[in-house]
Enzyme design. Structure first.
Site, PDB file in Angstrom:
ATOM      1  N   LYS A   1      28.836 -33.517  19.799  1.00 47.15           N
ATOM      2  CA  LYS A   1      29.517 -32.667  18.606  1.00 47.15           C
ATOM      3  C   LYS A   1      30.959 -32.936  18.497  1.00 47.15           C
ATOM      4  CE  LYS A   1      25.978 -30.308  16.465  1.00 47.15           C
ATOM      5  NZ  LYS A   1      25.745 -30.591  15.058  1.00 47.15           N
TER       6      LYS A   1
ATOM      7  N   LYS B   1      28.097 -24.011   4.571  1.00 48.15           N
ATOM      8  CA  LYS B   1      28.815 -25.209   4.674  1.00 48.15           C
ATOM      9  C   LYS B   1      27.737 -26.294   4.292  1.00 48.15           C
ATOM     10  CE  LYS B   1      30.602 -26.935   8.604  1.00 48.15           C
ATOM     11  NZ  LYS B   1      31.694 -27.561   9.524  1.00 48.15           N
TER      12      LYS B   1
ATOM     13  N   SER C   1      17.613 -34.269  13.988  1.00 47.10           N
ATOM     14  CA  SER C   1      18.932 -34.537  13.223  1.00 47.10           C
ATOM     15  C   SER C   1      18.822 -34.147  11.983  1.00 47.10           C
ATOM     16  CB  SER C   1      19.656 -35.520  13.676  1.00 47.10           C
ATOM     17  OG  SER C   1      20.841 -35.731  12.870  1.00 47.10           O
TER      18      SER C   1
ATOM     19  N   ARG D   1      33.021 -39.619  17.164  1.00 51.59           N
ATOM     20  CA  ARG D   1      31.662 -39.279  17.062  1.00 51.59           C
ATOM     21  C   ARG D   1      30.497 -40.319  16.695  1.00 51.59           C
ATOM     22  NH1 ARG D   1      31.114 -33.917  13.924  1.00 51.59           N
ATOM     23  NH2 ARG D   1      29.008 -33.873  14.794  1.00 51.59           N
TER      24      ARG D   1
ATOM     25  N   ARG E   1      34.506 -24.654  16.326  1.00 54.66           N
ATOM     26  CA  ARG E   1      33.526 -23.436  16.761  1.00 54.66           C
ATOM     27  C   ARG E   1      33.899 -23.217  18.134  1.00 54.66           C
ATOM     28  NH1 ARG E   1      30.066 -23.149  12.763  1.00 54.66           N
ATOM     29  NH2 ARG E   1      29.448 -25.029  11.564  1.00 54.66           N
TER      30      ARG E   1
ATOM     31  N   ARG F   1      30.490 -29.901  23.672  1.00 52.08           N
ATOM     32  CA  ARG F   1      30.604 -28.341  23.813  1.00 52.08           C
ATOM     33  C   ARG F   1      30.075 -27.714  25.090  1.00 52.08           C
ATOM     34  NH1 ARG F   1      28.958 -27.265  17.400  1.00 52.08           N
ATOM     35  NH2 ARG F   1      31.231 -27.929  16.455  1.00 52.08           N
TER      36      ARG F   1
ATOM     37  N   ASP G   1      24.531 -25.195  16.196  1.00 48.41           N
ATOM     38  CA  ASP G   1      26.073 -24.831  15.995  1.00 48.41           C
ATOM     39  C   ASP G   1      26.193 -23.554  16.662  1.00 48.41           C
ATOM     40  OD1 ASP G   1      26.727 -27.261  14.859  1.00 48.41           O
ATOM     41  OD2 ASP G   1      26.125 -26.542  12.759  1.00 48.41           O
TER      42      ASP G   1
ATOM     43  N   ARG H   1      26.024 -30.317   0.185  1.00 49.86           N
ATOM     44  CA  ARG H   1      24.604 -30.675  -0.603  1.00 49.86           C
ATOM     45  C   ARG H   1      24.667 -30.606  -2.066  1.00 49.86           C
ATOM     46  NH1 ARG H   1      23.750 -30.399   4.383  1.00 49.86           N
ATOM     47  NH2 ARG H   1      22.058 -31.559   5.412  1.00 49.86           N
TER      48      ARG H   1
END
Length: 433
Positions: A340, A16, A161, A116, A391, A344, A313, A21
């Protein structure tokens, strides 16, 4: 009863991070970039739709995707809001891209994305000269205007990040002079690898344990032919499933093994997993291999917090592995997981507890006492909440395979944001074994 063994050979969707990109940089090159293996999940499609709104071409053909770029500085004013769906990556990277273009854009997203925080990207991009009007709390919907004369900055990341780093580097492409990002902790480096591949002048220097990344602006990008490797974050679910389920012997082809992304494999091997790399090679500047995974008994470890950025992740599915390991697994330094698509840590603690695992939630991690290989109880007659987090949903599907009664989740639809075809692929493996 737990699922039968997972056997055979599979491929997982394209990475992903690399897919996002490839579309963005292809749109900034002059000419046609060709991409095979592009992940066609909703997140990447949101990026492609945004680039089309700003004048680039992005279309699927029989031989893959073709991106027709407009050149750095050539993006057009979008006629409508850029709809980001659930994609935090699309949002933050595109904000960076637009920060040095003198155009105004509105960003919108779904309910999950709209919770977020975007402040961590707004702060450095404001220094470059972009202006932002976010919703209260620094969230979407958000309006931004790029800088008419962007200023190169030197920016030290306060939090590890890859998205913030990438946003600043992308802003630097259309900014005269040198834009610098300093990383106290290394994060995934797909942006650096791909920027170089497209011909940007980019240097990375290691100094006193920090990474200093410099990109020269007013770049001329050259179209590329890109083969996107399989997403290691998607492969993670099958690696854990084959490890946990007795009799499994599964080969996952063409998995990207970028060292900034492969933390889960290192941790699982420390726990005793059998993961063999076959046909190791390099594709488009990224290391790739086929992974053969066989069932193995796992033992607990204390996960080094320094590994967190390379597997951020993958922690939800690592928690599933820990729930069936021998002994107590301790994770720390995972504050990032609370912001996230969902919190999570809290969501996985609640879900695994509901499925019969012994889990203690701390401020920045989970402590899990494993079953020693015994299947989890499962969640008979109860649906576990996934909080619209893809996820979480996939991790709980794997927990269901390794449980007596299965785990029923409230919504599988978010899985399509990153892994279209996940459920059929699992079903196919179970029925072919």
């Amino acid at each position: 009863m737990p699922a039968g063994p997972l056997r055979g050979t599979i491929r997982v969707p394209g990475d992903k991070s690399i897919s996002h990109r490839a579309v963005m940089l292809g749109a900034l090159a002059i000419g046609e970039t060709r991409v095979t293996g592009l992940l066609e999940g909703e997140d990447v499609m949101a990026t492609a739709a945004a680039m089309r709104q700003m004048g680039a071409g992005a279309a699927k053909h029989a031989d893959g995707w073709r991106i027709h770029g407009v050149g750095v500085g050539g993006l057009l004013q979008p006629a409508m809001a850029l709809e980001m769906g659930n994609s935090g990556t699309s949002t933050r990277l595109l904000m960076g891209l637009l920060a040095s273009h003198a155009i105004t854009a509105a960003f919108t997203g779904d309910a999950s994305l709209s919770r977020r925080p975007m402040g961590r990207v707004i702060e450095p991009l404001s220094r470059i000269g972009a202006s932002f009007t976010p919703s209260p709390g620094g969230t979407l919907p958000l309006m931004m205007t790029g800088a008419p004369v962007p200023v190169p900055i030197e920016y030290r990341l306060p939090v590890a990040s890859a998205q913030v780093k990438s946003a600043v580097l992308l802003a630097g492409l259309n900014t005269a002079g040198i834009t610098t990002v300093i990383e106290p902790v290394a994060t995934r480096d797909h942006s650096e690898r791909m920027l170089r591949g497209f011909g940007a002048e980019l240097e990375v220097e290691e100094l006193d344990g920090e990474r200093i990344i410099r990109v020269r602006g007013e770049a001329d990008l050259t179209p590329q032919t890109i083969e996107v490797p399989g997403d290691p974050s998607s492969a993670a679910f099958f690696i854990v499933a084959a490890t946990l389920i007795e009799g499994s012997d599964l080969t996952i082809e063409n998995v990207g093994l970028n060292p900034t992304r492969a933390g889960l494999i290192d941790v699982l091997r420390q726990m005793g997993a059998s993961i063999e790399e076959l046909n190791a090679r390099e594709v488009g500047g990224e290391p790739v291999a086929d992974l053969r995974v066989r069932h193995a008994a796992l033992s607990c470890i204390a996960v080094d917090p320094a590994l967190a950025p390379s597997m951020i992740d993958e922690f939800p599915v690592l928690f599933v592995a820990a729930a069936l390991a021998q002994g107590r697994t301790v994770t720390r330094g995972l504050d990032e997981l609370r912001v996230k698509e969902s919190d999570r840590l809290a969501v996985m603690a609640a879900a695994l507890t509901a499925a019969g695992a012994r889990v203690e939630e701390t401020a920045d991690g989970l402590i899990i006492d494993g079953t020693g290989g015994e299947p989890l109880r499962g969640t008979a007659n109860a649906r576990v909440k996934t909080h619209l987090d893809h996820r979480i949903a996939m991790s709980l599907a794997i927990a269901g395979l390794a449980s007596q009664a299965g785990v029923e989740i409230d919504d599988t639809r978010p899985i399509d944001t990153s892994f279209p075809g996940f459920i059929p692929l699992i079903e196919g493996l179970r029925h072919s074994s």
